[in-house]
Design a protein around this motif. Structure first.
Motif, PDB file in Angstrom:
ATOM      1  N   GLY A  47       0.850  -1.182   0.000  1.00 17.21           N
ATOM      2  CA  GLY A  47       0.000   0.000   0.000  1.00 17.21           C
ATOM      3  C   GLY A  47       0.886   1.233   0.000  1.00 17.21           C
ATOM      4  O   GLY A  47       1.848   1.311   0.770  1.00 17.21           O
ATOM      5  N   ASN A  74       0.846   5.597  -0.068  1.00 14.51           N
ATOM      6  CA  ASN A  74      -0.025   6.766   0.036  1.00 14.51           C
ATOM      7  C   ASN A  74      -0.032   7.564  -1.273  1.00 14.51           C
ATOM      8  O   ASN A  74       0.850   7.431  -2.113  1.00 14.51           O
ATOM      9  CB  ASN A  74       0.371   7.655   1.231  1.00 14.51           C
ATOM     10  N   ASN A  96      -0.368  -5.762   7.013  1.00 17.61           N
ATOM     11  CA  ASN A  96      -0.484  -4.675   6.050  1.00 17.61           C
ATOM     12  C   ASN A  96      -0.064  -3.350   6.670  1.00 17.61           C
ATOM     13  O   ASN A  96      -0.314  -3.093   7.853  1.00 17.61           O
ATOM     14  CB  ASN A  96      -1.927  -4.561   5.544  1.00 17.61           C
ATOM     15  N   MET A  99       1.156   1.011   5.347  1.00 18.10           N
ATOM     16  CA  MET A  99       1.202   1.980   4.260  1.00 18.10           C
ATOM     17  C   MET A  99       2.640   2.487   4.085  1.00 18.10           C
ATOM     18  O   MET A  99       3.275   2.922   5.044  1.00 18.10           O
ATOM     19  CB  MET A  99       0.269   3.157   4.560  1.00 18.10           C
TER      20      MET A  99
END
Length: 752
Positions: free
Chosen positions: A260, A262, A317, A319
């Motif tokens: 992931g 941003n 998970n 970011m």
């Protein structure tokens, strides 16, 4: 491989040690329903990387079980991405559609075992019967059909005798299972759609959960590595293989955290929406997070691979900051690309006391980049400079050209402004200046002190170019819809001016436009007659300074962004920062990117000063400060670190003395972060001293050459790029301990 293995490699090693498998076979199984993105790059690196590390094989398999969304162009894009990243899938690309008959036969076996049935309820009723997390589901009345009925209906489904959605094939497992994926999952659905490979041969297509595990088994895959969203699907994976009682060895599924980032979306649905709504020019738009987009923008495969290596493999998970990816491309290009002069917003300058013309010999690379090369820059009495490099009423801390303040033309002379010419609206249209004949760069005896140098091009010889300045596609850190798009993600400059050598000598396709950023000749639109360049990335990350804090509303954010003082697309330096930047570039001879990063960060500049006080190695210390120390200081203060500036200077000295290599220095630094031990103690304890003895390195080179006869042939046939491959293999075999310069020389000799 590094000594500290990720959890997936630990699993693989244990499986090999126990004798569970004789050979490691992984697979990369994308759906050909869109172009691969940066998340796929991580999966590619993991699957192909693990197979390579353990002398196994990784299959490239197209999971083409949904013909409503699949196209051949997506297959080609996936193949291109894997190849571009440097991985080899061998002789064959695999397709799930290759196994449709076998998968169908397995479904028939489940029906005969009473473990699958044809259901005829509609979608709404099926959802209702499924139950909830706290309530068990209810099995369909059609689950009571006999084996014979199910076989007959399933064959008719296959023969195309029913409409889409009229029937489905379901596994008969447990409608009360805590894992709702096990509540009689779908195995097949009817789709009267032309398939990109099988045409109209099939009217039914297997679901992912049924086809995936069986395809793995058919191919002999040992480790089926998926992202975390498939964790609950693992129970179905195991149920299918166990229920069918397939012969061992069989594959097992293992999950890792998906990537992931941003300011980025990686949903294929949302990426497709961008393309179909015309918000981007296509899947390869340089703002897209697709591999094709990064390629067209000018990212290198090395930067993508390094990024994937840096973020590692995790079980949870999280970011990742897109600035980390941007840093990787800067870090890679910094040591590769030539520096050139360009002017994106031209302002005419006439040198009133200069006659004739001359050429100025200028290097392509700064002193800290180990590459050679120079070009002739034409110089005459008419030039263009950046409009921002002149200010009639300069703010405090402005160090470029003003009516009272002289400035140096990069690689050239010092000029002083004598007259400002404006049009009827008051806009500056030309400057009349004088040059100082005794101030030429490299032989300056003028005694004039200037605080900066600016880029320029000769008016007569400059070449007009189109420059596409790209920024982040989304303005929102966690984008959800098209409303979050950044309206300033693309600026097209039609009348930029570039120095002629960029086109006439063309020593590279990527360049650093000095003080602007890194740029790439667009692989589709560029011609020598009409050059087009894409901005890859700026010289520093200025995004955080341009955006407002998260708690502010979008309106407040826009207000703040509008009111900030910006130079080009980057926030202006303070007086103190500019002074540091000038010191770093002029006195310490750091390149502009590194100087920018350190000067703009108070914690970094303070740490750098402390380390420099211990060891006079400004470039070596600066490089480790921006690449390693910066990461640790991102969320900590200097007094919270396990290591000190003195220890970092000791580490740099070991590199300078060639006791260890730069690659080993990164490993040592990681240990310093954890333990706080001095670098010499870590190097001694782990036996990391750099190997420079040819008698030790030569046998390793011979072994690498022996193992790669195909690449040896290609190299001897003229593919000189493979020299890097052999050097890399030798360095890998020595755990990065071998001296790269010695290895380079010995490999070149061995391949003659």
């Amino acid at each position: 491989m590094s000594e500290s293995k990720d959890f997936l490699r630990s699993i693989v090693e244990e499986d090999l040690k126990s004798g569970k498998y004789k050979e490691v076979i992984t697979r990369f199984p994308p759906e050909p329903n869109g172009f691969p993105h940066i998340g796929h790059a991580k999966s590619i690196c993991i699957n192909f990387g693990i197979a390579s590390d353990y002398n196994g094989h990784c299959n490239l398999r197209m999971d083409d079980t949904n013909p409503t969304k699949e196209e051949t162009k997506y297959v080609e894009a996936l193949k291109d991405a894997v190849q571009w990243l440097g991985f080899d899938w061998g002789k064959n690309v695999y397709y799930t559609s290759d196994y449709f008959q076998k998968i169908y036969n397995y479904a028939v076996e489940l029906i005969k075992m009473g473990k699958a049935y044809v259901d005829s309820v509609d979608e709404e009723q099926m959802r209702e019967y499924r139950g909830t997390v706290t309530e068990a589901g209810k099995r369909s009345e059609y689950a009571n059909r006999t084996v014979e009925e199910n076989l007959e209906l399933f064959e008719k489904m296959k023969n195309g005798e029913f409409k889409d959605g009229e029937h489905v094939l379901r596994a008969k497992i447990d409608m009360g299972a805590a894992n709702m994926k096990l509540r009689d999952p779908l195995l097949y659905r009817i789709r009267h759609v032309n398939h990109h490979r099988t045409g109209d041969e099939w009217s039914i297509y297997p679901m992912y959960d049924f086809a995936h595990c069986l395809s793995d088994y058919i191919e002999g895959v040992t480790h089926s590595i998926c992202t975390l969203e498939f964790e609950n699907n693992r129970d179905i994976y195991n149920w299918v293989l166990d229920t069918l009682g397939l012969e061992l060895p069989r594959p097992y599924q293992h999950e890792f955290a998906r990537l992931g980032i941003n300011y980025t979306v990686m949903s294929k649905r949302k990426l497709l929406e961008l393309v179909e709504e015309g918000k981007v020019s296509g899947w390869d738009d340089p703002r897209m997070p697709t591999i094709a987009g990064y390629k067209r923008r000018g990212y290198t495969k090395e930067s993508i691979l390094n990024f994937c290596d840096q973020i590692g493999i995790a079980k949870a998970n999280s970011m990742v900051d897109v600035a980390q990816l941007e840093f990787c491309i800067r870090d890679d290009l910094n040591t590769k690309v030539p520096r050139v002069l360009t002017v994106l917003d031209p302002l005419k300058v006439t040198i009133v006391n200069y006659e004739g013309s001359e050429v100025i010999d200028a290097p392509y690379y700064p002193h800290d980049v180990p590459k050679e090369g120079s070009r002739d820059i034409p110089f005459s009495n008419e030039i263009y400079i950046e409009r921002d490099d002149f200010n009639e009423n300069p703010p405090k801390g402005y160090f470029r050209l003003t009516p009272e303040q002289p400035v140096r033309l990069r690689h050239g002379f010092i000029i002083s402004c004598k007259e400002v010419i404006k049009d009827e609206t008051g806009k500056v249209v030309e400057l009349k200046v004088e040059y100082h004949a005794d101030s030429k760069s490299g032989s300056d005896t003028s005694g004039i002190k200037v605080k900066s140098a600016i880029q320029w091009v000769s008016a007569k010889e400059a070449i007009k170019a189109e420059v596409r300045v790209y920024d982040r596609l989304y303005a929102n850190e966690a984008p959800e819809s098209l409303e979050d798009l950044n309206s300033s993600s693309l600026t097209v400059i039609k009348d930029a001016l570039i120095e002629p050598a960029i086109v006439t000598e063309k020593i590279d396709e990527r360049f650093q436009f000095e003080r602007q950023g890194y740029f790439y000749a667009d692989p589709i639109d560029y011609t020598d007659e009409k050059p087009v360049f894409n901005k890859i990335v700026g010289l520093k990350d200025s995004w955080g300074k341009k955006t407002a804090p998260k708690q502010e509303s979008k309106t407040e954010s826009k207000k703040q962004a509008k009111n900030e003082q910006v130079v080009g697309t980057e926030v202006a330096m303070s007086d103190e920062q500019q002074a540091l930047f000038d010191k770093y570039t002029s006195e310490l001879k750091l390149n502009a990117e590194v100087s920018n990063i350190i000067a703009r960060d108070e914690k970094l500049s303070s740490f750098y000063a402390d380390a420099l006080a211990e060891l006079n190695s400004p470039v070596g210390i600066a490089n480790i400060v921006v690449t390693e120390v910066a990461r640790e200081l991102k969320e900590k203060e200097a007094n919270e670190l396990n290591f000190t500036a003195k220890q970092v200077s000791q580490l740099v000295k070991m590199v300078d003395d060639k006791t260890i290599s730069s690659k080993i220095a990164k490993q040592v630094f990681e240990e310093m972060v954890k333990s706080g031990d001095n670098p010499d103690k870590i190097v001694e304890a782990k036996g990391l001293v750099q190997i420079s003895d040819p008698s030790v390195i030569s046998p390793i080179i011979a072994e690498v050459i022996e193992k790669n006869p195909d690449n040896v042939e290609k190299f001897k046939a003229g593919n000189n790029k493979l020299l890097g491959f052999f050097v890399g293999q030798v360095l890998k075999a020595t755990g990065g301990k071998a001296n790269p310069q010695v290895v380079n020389k010995l490999v070149a000799q061995a391949l003659k």
